[in-house]
Design an enzyme around this catalytic site. Structure first.
Site, PDB file in Angstrom:
ATOM      1  N   ASN A 582     -22.896  55.778  97.108  1.00 20.38           N
ATOM      2  CA  ASN A 582     -23.571  55.950  98.394  1.00 20.38           C
ATOM      3  C   ASN A 582     -22.770  55.302  99.509  1.00 20.38           C
ATOM      4  O   ASN A 582     -21.591  54.972  99.344  1.00 20.38           O
ATOM      5  CB  ASN A 582     -24.969  55.343  98.320  1.00 20.38           C
ATOM      6  CG  ASN A 582     -24.914  53.836  98.122  1.00 20.38           C
ATOM      7  OD1 ASN A 582     -24.134  53.342  97.320  1.00 20.38           O
ATOM      8  ND2 ASN A 582     -25.732  53.092  98.855  1.00 20.38           N
ATOM      9  N   CYS A 584     -22.861  52.319 100.626  1.00 17.89           N
ATOM     10  CA  CYS A 584     -22.452  50.922 100.379  1.00 17.89           C
ATOM     11  C   CYS A 584     -21.956  50.695  98.957  1.00 17.89           C
ATOM     12  O   CYS A 584     -21.818  49.548  98.537  1.00 17.89           O
ATOM     13  CB  CYS A 584     -23.602  49.977 100.701  1.00 17.89           C
ATOM     14  SG  CYS A 584     -24.217  50.144 102.389  1.00 17.89           S
ATOM     15  N   GLU A 586     -23.197  50.891  95.949  1.00 14.48           N
ATOM     16  CA  GLU A 586     -23.952  50.260  94.866  1.00 14.48           C
ATOM     17  C   GLU A 586     -24.813  51.252  94.081  1.00 14.48           C
ATOM     18  O   GLU A 586     -25.345  50.893  93.023  1.00 14.48           O
ATOM     19  CB  GLU A 586     -24.838  49.119  95.397  1.00 14.48           C
ATOM     20  CG  GLU A 586     -26.153  49.526  96.035  1.00 14.48           C
ATOM     21  CD  GLU A 586     -26.021  49.914  97.496  1.00 14.48           C
ATOM     22  OE1 GLU A 586     -27.047  49.932  98.200  1.00 14.48           O
ATOM     23  OE2 GLU A 586     -24.897  50.178  97.930  1.00 14.48           O
TER      24      GLU A 586
END
Length: 958
Positions: A582, A584, A586
């Site tokens: 995604n 970020c 994670e």
């Protein structure tokens, strides 16, 4: 060091007017003198002060005078421009504010000796004024008046102001109401506006934060007074205010009025009005308003609290209860659950993600944090994906797009008998869409594009964030990430060739991983050698890797993420493929044409769950159990903007429970980040979170049923995250990773098989930058950036001091003005301060003093327990190609799924001044636009720039 008599005399002495730069007086601006008098602002006086300071240090020779003239002219222009630019809450400056800016300009210009002389002179004059004041009876200050909106002048209520400041300091060690009161009165003048009066004590307390961290709480409590006045007046429909001491008697009535006001103004879901509001109001804990630091409360004010036309009507405990009610809407005893959820949120033991805090309990409850999509290889599909980006981003979702299916540059287009322009033109459109849809001004629309390393356009993809070249083939606002298969890393280790393909000719590569990918890839290479493919290119793997790392450092992108561990360890490999992470890095969930992956996030405050003896398992279990229920509720309550997202979320029910405050927990346990003990704690703490999280999902499955796609998953086979490590080791032929465990996994494994799981995925460690600010703890799993620095985000600039360090220094008699000055001079680092003991230097080592290999080792120990991934920033103080190569190869060898930003130092670090007047917008409680700080080049680096750690536009900084 003390200022010599000669230097003091030189600063005080008259100087030849010929060498002083004399800008004209600034029309319309005024200066508040120390006695409260107001005089016109004149920039020439700044030039005089600067010139005196320079001549005092450098002498009065002709050569020095000429040099001083040029320097002073430039500095004066900067100072005047800075002062007038900051005058957004009035056109008045206090004399001390002007002197602060002079000091700041000297330090920014690296005129350190002059600045030191200037500082010492100011301190000497302050002492002299204090002595003179105590020696003689000061004349009674003239009565001040306040000018109302209609121009009426009324007496300023000095008694209430004094009482407010005193109340704000109650129970806090090391703070003085008198210090705040004296500083606040500097900013008062006859005819002051009400908004300026409310701002004066807040700004006063903020100037003291760098010397005593508890003033951050004083500042927050003073801001609370302004918020109370705003909210109470709006909900009652008349001017109203209350002190913190009066709020226990006021909160219940306010809460009922607040809900009614929110519903009437279409800010709150009418269903919340059907709760037993009296029962909920009685559960509110007004004293928890006092937990906030200034940065946290100001962030809530600017971006989270509900408002109408810019007027906030939501107080902090109402905010937490609104979120809790929104998450309890479908519970049987929803009042009891709302109180349970409220208690967890308002205690700061756990905090839901930003979209949940924004939108829970509102008419459009889009509560999910992350959305992952895969873009098809046709025009309709591409533009539908871009449209989906806009709809998903509208209500605060962060996006990850997989572009690996779209054919590459030069590929044949059957419909037009032409050649493809590749993915870059479409990425440009996606980039501009993210800018256009900015989530209602709350935060920037944010998207990350992923591309597999075998794609024909990978080399152009690497260049997307460059500031040179054809701007039509650049995406300056979009994040990018490499989706790297294991085979590439193996070719790199063998110094072998690597072949690039266009996916229209090799479509199977997109869905294959591990040995199956290797077999298909080598078969396509053989086809290319036989002339059966039209579009392909061979490069040396090491050359492509070198370019990937070079662009990562020069532009901060693309990030390095690994396809095979994300898929081989995925619990859901039986129903799809993970094609990207995604925004970020994670989240690792499957995507397809029919399913847009969705994840719902929240984070446990690890600091709240440790004692000096270690983890508090009982408290952690309680927190995780309630948090998992809240996250699971998000899935059913959520407002879905596209059907593919709803279908995916209801079928698989993934959530991502993470942690924050890891560095704070280490410091509470007296464990340096760069140590084997810290790596062991990373292992132990994540094992505990994993155990309790999986157990909570099993409990929910027992109560509510398994998630629909459970059968065939790794869970259904009794393979937990710790077991999936062996699958990766088998695919690679080995894995260099500690596999030890301490808890009773056998019994939990048996329960998972027998009962099932409520959620296909349960854990992910997000950046948590903003919610960590709210809770007043360190971000996610990050090491401390600096021990004293000015933090930039969308709410402005804030002085941040490591309160734990200050406590330790106080205990050892080392916290004083000199230590503050040294911390600023050495950019928040203790390493060069001789009088600080070595144990404190190790415990409070900052991010750029810690070898990033320690971050990877700790992350690897966590990763074995996590079914998704973690946002792992890496810090490089003095980068080189060799260091980056070793770092990212280590991340792959340890089995990490993803990495996030590569961080370098900014060209300018901590503001080497008093920070008075630089630690935030002057309009501290407005939500106006903030000028973005540029990503700046590390002056010590020879070859480029990475993402600056204090860039307020960066998603990880928000």
């Amino acid at each position: 060091m003390s200022l010599s008599t000669e230097n003091r005399a030189a600063i005080s002495a008259p100087i030849p007017t010929a060498i002083v730069a004399k800008p004209a007086a600034e029309p319309g601006y005024q200066v508040i003198r120390r006695n409260g008098a107001v005089t016109p602002f004149d920039g020439a006086k700044i030039a005089v002060a600067l010139t005196k300071a320079f001549l005092a240090v450098e002498g009065n020779s002709a050569a020095a005078s000429r040099r001083v003239h040029d320097i002073v002219a430039g500095l004066t222009e900067q100072i005047v421009a800075g002062l007038t630019r900051r005058a957004d809450s009035g056109r008045s400056f206090h004399i001390e504010d002007i002197q602060d800016q002079v000091e700041l300009a000297l330090m920014r210009g690296e005129h350190h000796k002059v600045a030191r002389a200037y500082v010492l002179y100011r301190e000497k004059r302050a002492q002299e004024r204090a002595e003179a004041s105590s020696a003689a009876q000061a004349p009674e200050a003239p009565a001040l008046r306040m000018k109302l909106a209609d121009g009426t002048l009324v007496a300023l209520d000095g008694a209430r102001l004094a009482a407010l400041i005193t109340e704000s300091c109650v129970g806090l060690e090391g703070v003085s109401p008198d210090a705040v009161r004296i500083e606040a009165h500097r900013n008062l003048y006859d005819g002051i506006r009400p908004d300026e009066l409310a701002l004066a004590p807040i700004l006063a307390a903020r100037t003291l934060i760098e010397r005593e961290p508890n003033y951050a709480k004083v500042s927050a409590r003073l801001l609370l007074d302004k918020l109370r006045r705003e909210a109470l007046s709006f909900t009652t429909g008349r001017p109203d205010q209350a002190t913190q001491g009066e709020m226990p008697a006021r909160y219940a009535d306010y809460f009922r009025a607040y809900v009614a006001t929110g519903i009437a103004n279409e800010r709150i879901d009418p269903e919340l009005g059907r709760f037993d509001l009296a029962r909920l109001a009685s559960a509110l804990l007004p004293e928890r308003d006092l937990q906030f630091d200034y940065l946290g409360l100001q962030t809530l004010y600017d971006r989270y609290f509900l408002h109408v036309g810019g007027t906030r009507f939501e107080l902090p405990q109402a905010f937490f209860m609104r979120v809790a009610m929104g998450l309890a809407l479908r519970e049987i005893d929803r009042e009891a659950r709302a109180i349970e959820f409220y208690d967890l949120l308002s205690s700061f033991d756990f905090m839901a993600s930003t979209p949940t805090l924004f939108n829970a309990g509102t008419p459009r409850p889009q509560l999910s944090s992350c959305f992952l999509t895969t873009v098809p290889d046709d025009l309709d599909g591409i533009f539908n994906s871009i449209k989906d980006n806009a709809l998903l981003a509208k209500y605060s979702g962060g996006l990850g797009n997989d572009w690996s299916r779209v054919r590459g540059l030069g590929a044949h287009i059957k419909g037009t008998n032409g050649e493809s322009q590749g993915i870059v033109p479409f990425l440009k459109v996606a980039n501009d869409t993210a800018i256009a849809v900015n989530q209602g001004g709350k935060r920037k629309g944010a998207v990350c594009a992923y591309l597999e390393t075998w794609h024909m356009d990978i080399e152009e993809f690497l260049d997307l964030r460059k500031n040179t070249g054809d701007d039509r083939r650049r995406t300056h606002d979009m994040n990018t990430a490499n989706w790297v298969p294991d085979l590439f890393m193996q070719r790199l280790a063998d110094d072998a060739q690597w072949t690039l393909f266009s996916p229209d000719e090799t479509p199977d590569l997109h869905d294959l991983v591990g040995p199956a990918f290797k077999a298909a890839y080598e078969a396509h290479e053989a086809r290319a050698a036989r002339g059966e493919l039209k579009v392909f290119k061979q490069v040396r793997a090491a050359d492509l890797w070198r370019r990937m790392l070079t662009l990562l450092f020069e532009t901060g992108h693309p990030w390095i993420t690994f396809k095979d561990p994300c898929n081989i360890r995925s619990p859901q490999g039986h129903v799809g493929v993970v094609h990207s992470s995604n925004l970020c890095t994670e989240i690792t969930l499957n995507t397809s044409n029919d399913e847009v992956a969705v994840c719902n996030l929240g984070s446990v405050n690890l600091l709240a769950h440790v004692t000096r003896e270690g983890l508090d398992h009982a408290r952690l279990r309680r927190t995780v159990t309630t948090a998992m229920r809240m996250l699971d509720n998000v899935i059913d309550i959520n407002f879905y903007t596209i059907p593919e997202a709803r279908r995916s979320n209801l079928r698989h029910r993934p959530v991502g429970l993470g942690i924050m405050g890891f560095q704070d927990a280490l410091q509470a346990l007296r464990l340096p980040y760069a140590s084997d003990a810290a790596v062991r704690f990373a292992d132990e703490s994540m094992e505990a979170v994993s155990f309790h999280t999986i157990a909570a999902s099993v409990d929910l499955a027992k109560e509510r049923g398994r998630y629909p796609s459970f059968e065939g998953s790794l869970w259904s086979k009794g393979l937990l995250p710790i077991d999936s490590v062996e699958r990766l080791a088998e695919a690679r032929g080995g894995l260099d990773l500690d596999r030890s465990s301490t808890l009773d996994w056998e019994s939990l494994r048996a329960r998972v098989i027998r009962i099932g799981m409520r959620n296909s995925n349960t854990m992910a460690i997000a950046p948590t930058a903003t919610i960590s600010n709210i809770c007043g703890v360190s971000q996610s799993i990050e090491p401390s950036y600096q021990n004293l620095f000015a933090k930039s985000n969308m709410s402005g600039d804030f002085t941040v001091v490591n309160a734990a360090l200050v406590r330790d220094l106080k205990q050892r008699g080392l916290w004083d003005e000199v230590m503050v000055s040294d911390l600023k001079y050495f950019d928040g680092s203790l390493s060069a301060i001789d009088r600080v003991p070595d144990d404190l230097k190790a415990l409070y080592a900052t991010a750029f003093e810690i070898d990033s290999a320690w971050l990877i080792e700790a992350a690897a120990r966590r990763q074995k327990w996590i079914d998704q991934s973690q946002s792992l920033n890496l810090y490089i103080a003095n980068p080189s190609g060799r260091k980056l190569d070793e770092l990212y190869r280590l991340a792959w060898r340890r089995g990490l799924k993803t990495t996030y930003y590569l961080r370098s130092r900014s060209a300018t670090h901590v503001e080497k001044s008093t920070l008075k007047g630089t630690d935030g917008k002057l309009n501290a409680v407005s939500s106006g636009p903030v000028t973005a700080a540029p990503i700046v080049v590390n002056p010590d680096a020879a070859w480029g720039q990475a993402c600056s750690v204090d860039n307020p536009d960066c998603e990880a900084c928000q």
